[in-house]
Motif scaffolding. Structure first.
Motif, PDB file in Angstrom:
ATOM      1  N   GLN A  41       3.426  12.697  -1.211  1.00 41.41           N
ATOM      2  CA  GLN A  41       4.261  13.808  -0.671  1.00 41.41           C
ATOM      3  C   GLN A  41       5.670  13.943  -1.276  1.00 41.41           C
ATOM      4  O   GLN A  41       6.231  12.755  -1.534  1.00 41.41           O
ATOM      5  N   ASP A  42       5.959  15.035  -1.659  1.00 42.65           N
ATOM      6  CA  ASP A  42       7.382  15.345  -1.768  1.00 42.65           C
ATOM      7  C   ASP A  42       7.929  15.824  -0.601  1.00 42.65           C
ATOM      8  O   ASP A  42       7.673  16.979  -0.182  1.00 42.65           O
ATOM      9  N   LEU A  43       9.235  15.343  -0.410  1.00 44.12           N
ATOM     10  CA  LEU A  43      10.022  16.092   0.901  1.00 44.12           C
ATOM     11  C   LEU A  43      11.452  16.125   0.353  1.00 44.12           C
ATOM     12  O   LEU A  43      11.924  15.457  -0.142  1.00 44.12           O
ATOM     13  N   ILE A  44      11.991  17.515   0.587  1.00 48.81           N
ATOM     14  CA  ILE A  44      13.106  17.992   0.173  1.00 48.81           C
ATOM     15  C   ILE A  44      13.680  18.318   1.726  1.00 48.81           C
ATOM     16  O   ILE A  44      13.549  18.906   2.334  1.00 48.81           O
ATOM     17  N   LEU A  45      14.950  17.464   1.965  1.00 46.92           N
ATOM     18  CA  LEU A  45      15.540  17.637   3.104  1.00 46.92           C
ATOM     19  C   LEU A  45      14.727  17.791   4.375  1.00 46.92           C
ATOM     20  O   LEU A  45      14.902  18.842   5.307  1.00 46.92           O
ATOM     21  N   GLY A  46      13.663  16.855   4.488  1.00 43.42           N
ATOM     22  CA  GLY A  46      12.934  16.700   5.480  1.00 43.42           C
ATOM     23  C   GLY A  46      11.709  17.865   5.509  1.00 43.42           C
ATOM     24  O   GLY A  46      11.078  17.613   6.587  1.00 43.42           O
ATOM     25  N   ALA A  92       1.395  17.967  -0.869  1.00 41.46           N
ATOM     26  CA  ALA A  92       0.701  16.829  -0.500  1.00 41.46           C
ATOM     27  C   ALA A  92      -0.441  16.851  -1.189  1.00 41.46           C
ATOM     28  O   ALA A  92      -1.168  17.952  -1.477  1.00 41.46           O
ATOM     29  N   THR A  93      -0.846  15.509  -1.796  1.00 46.31           N
ATOM     30  CA  THR A  93      -2.151  15.577  -2.699  1.00 46.31           C
ATOM     31  C   THR A  93      -2.724  14.202  -2.114  1.00 46.31           C
ATOM     32  O   THR A  93      -2.285  13.279  -1.676  1.00 46.31           O
ATOM     33  N   THR A 114       0.797  -1.312   0.031  1.00 48.91           N
ATOM     34  CA  THR A 114      -0.013   0.091  -0.090  1.00 48.91           C
ATOM     35  C   THR A 114       0.891   1.179   0.061  1.00 48.91           C
ATOM     36  O   THR A 114       0.405   2.306   0.103  1.00 48.91           O
ATOM     37  N   LYS A 115       1.889   1.335  -0.128  1.00 47.67           N
ATOM     38  CA  LYS A 115       3.011   2.271  -0.297  1.00 47.67           C
ATOM     39  C   LYS A 115       4.097   2.100  -1.015  1.00 47.67           C
ATOM     40  O   LYS A 115       4.830   0.946  -1.083  1.00 47.67           O
ATOM     41  N   THR A 175      15.636  13.968  -2.568  1.00 43.21           N
ATOM     42  CA  THR A 175      14.221  14.357  -2.519  1.00 43.21           C
ATOM     43  C   THR A 175      13.586  12.948  -1.929  1.00 43.21           C
ATOM     44  O   THR A 175      13.887  11.870  -2.661  1.00 43.21           O
ATOM     45  N   MET A 176      12.618  12.871  -1.201  1.00 46.65           N
ATOM     46  CA  MET A 176      11.901  11.772  -1.106  1.00 46.65           C
ATOM     47  C   MET A 176      10.314  11.882  -1.582  1.00 46.65           C
ATOM     48  O   MET A 176       9.790  12.826  -1.278  1.00 46.65           O
ATOM     49  N   VAL A 177       9.833  11.130  -2.255  1.00 47.93           N
ATOM     50  CA  VAL A 177       8.348  11.120  -2.768  1.00 47.93           C
ATOM     51  C   VAL A 177       7.574   9.604  -2.258  1.00 47.93           C
ATOM     52  O   VAL A 177       8.129   8.854  -2.500  1.00 47.93           O
ATOM     53  N   LEU A 178       6.742  10.027  -1.353  1.00 50.01           N
ATOM     54  CA  LEU A 178       5.995   9.017  -0.692  1.00 50.01           C
ATOM     55  C   LEU A 178       4.621   8.999  -1.386  1.00 50.01           C
ATOM     56  O   LEU A 178       3.807  10.128  -1.337  1.00 50.01           O
ATOM     57  N   LYS A 179       4.340   7.624  -1.817  1.00 48.37           N
ATOM     58  CA  LYS A 179       2.978   7.428  -2.244  1.00 48.37           C
ATOM     59  C   LYS A 179       2.386   6.428  -1.378  1.00 48.37           C
ATOM     60  O   LYS A 179       2.815   5.393  -1.293  1.00 48.37           O
ATOM     61  N   GLU A 180       1.001   6.782  -0.717  1.00 45.57           N
ATOM     62  CA  GLU A 180       0.661   5.671   0.205  1.00 45.57           C
ATOM     63  C   GLU A 180      -1.132   5.566   0.032  1.00 45.57           C
ATOM     64  O   GLU A 180      -1.821   6.726  -0.398  1.00 45.57           O
TER      65      GLU A 180
END
Length: 268
Positions: A255-260, A265-266, A222-223, A240-245
């Motif tokens: 979510q896209d996170l850059i340096l924390g 967020a969509t 699921t992620k 960069t971290m891209v999180l899809k869940e």
């Protein structure tokens, strides 16, 4: 260059002693043995050619110094074992391996996110790396190259590097010698693979792409977690971290996170 000891003993313990530029002339030497055995040296930073890491690290450890080695620790398992053995002989815990993105906030976040995935179904690594010279030439105000070394030394280094890479990758794993930026991220996030199932190089000599596009993406039920690594050779570029869940109620989050820092967020 040495002779500028960073600390000095005081009745209350050890305190940092700041050296003002120009207040003393540091010593220089062409001998790594002299450098490692100098009593005023406490820490040896090894940032020379990869193929020479092991020999320098072993000399420093034999002199009972703390050692910082820029990644990779070595090019072969044999050289790595030499460093480990030398470290153990001094009592251990004297060697640190530096990776430029190891402590990037996005990478740390990714490690934590992957830990919550549960069963990892698939992991995909991507490495498109343009010529290093393109990025290195932009990484400093006055980039410099040097040629004040004997040609025989240069040839010997080239031969050792080639032999080490062939032994480490082609002989051991049966794969073409390649670069490893996203592979490093894979090791940090999910560990080293037990085996290589498939490998598909886009070029056998150099890279046709004048760009840097490296990433690792880990898929769960699921992620998915994706870490995108920009050029390691240009200062200031982010990881960069891209999180899809998919949540239990069926909603989707990206979510896209850059340096924390959360950048986007969509939900759907």
């Amino acid at each position: 260059m040495f002779g500028m000891k960073p600390t000095e003993a005081t009745p209350g313990g050890r305190v940092v002693r700041l050296k003002v530029a120009g207040s003393s002339k540091p010593k220089t030497t062409r001998s790594i043995e002299e450098l490692c055995n100098a009593p005023e040296v406490e820490l040896v930073l090894i940032v020379n050619n990869h193929a020479l890491h092991a020999s320098a690290a072993v000399l420093a450890l034999q002199a009972n110094k703390y050692v910082f080695i820029e990644k990779p620790i070595a090019l072969t398992l044999q050289d790595t074992d030499r460093i480990i053995a030398a470290d153990k002989a001094t009592g251990g815990a004297k060697v640190f391996i530096g990776c430029m993105r190891r402590y990037a906030a996005a990478l740390i976040d990714a490690v934590n996110e992957v830990a919550s995935i549960g069963q990892i179904r698939y992991a995909r690594v991507r490495d498109i790396i343009g010529p290093n010279s393109v990025f290195v030439s932009q990484s400093g105000t006055y980039p410099r190259t040097f040629n004040d070394y004997p040609e025989a030394d240069s040839e010997a280094l080239h031969t050792k590097t080639h032999n080490d890479m062939e032994q480490a990758l082609h002989t051991k794993l049966g794969i073409t010698v390649t670069k490893e930026t996203a592979m490093i991220a894979m090791r940090e996030i999910i560990g080293m693979p037990k085996d290589v199932v498939g490998f598909s190089p886009c070029a056998t000599v150099g890279s046709p792409f004048w760009r840097f596009d490296a990433s690792i993406e880990i898929f769960g039920d699921t992620k998915t977690v994706k870490v995108c690594i920009d050029s390691l050779f240009t200062k200031g570029l982010p990881t960069t971290m891209v999180l899809k869940e998919v949540s239990p109620n069926g909603s989707y989050r990206e979510q896209d996170l850059i340096l924390g820092m959360l950048m986007k967020a969509t939900t759907a």
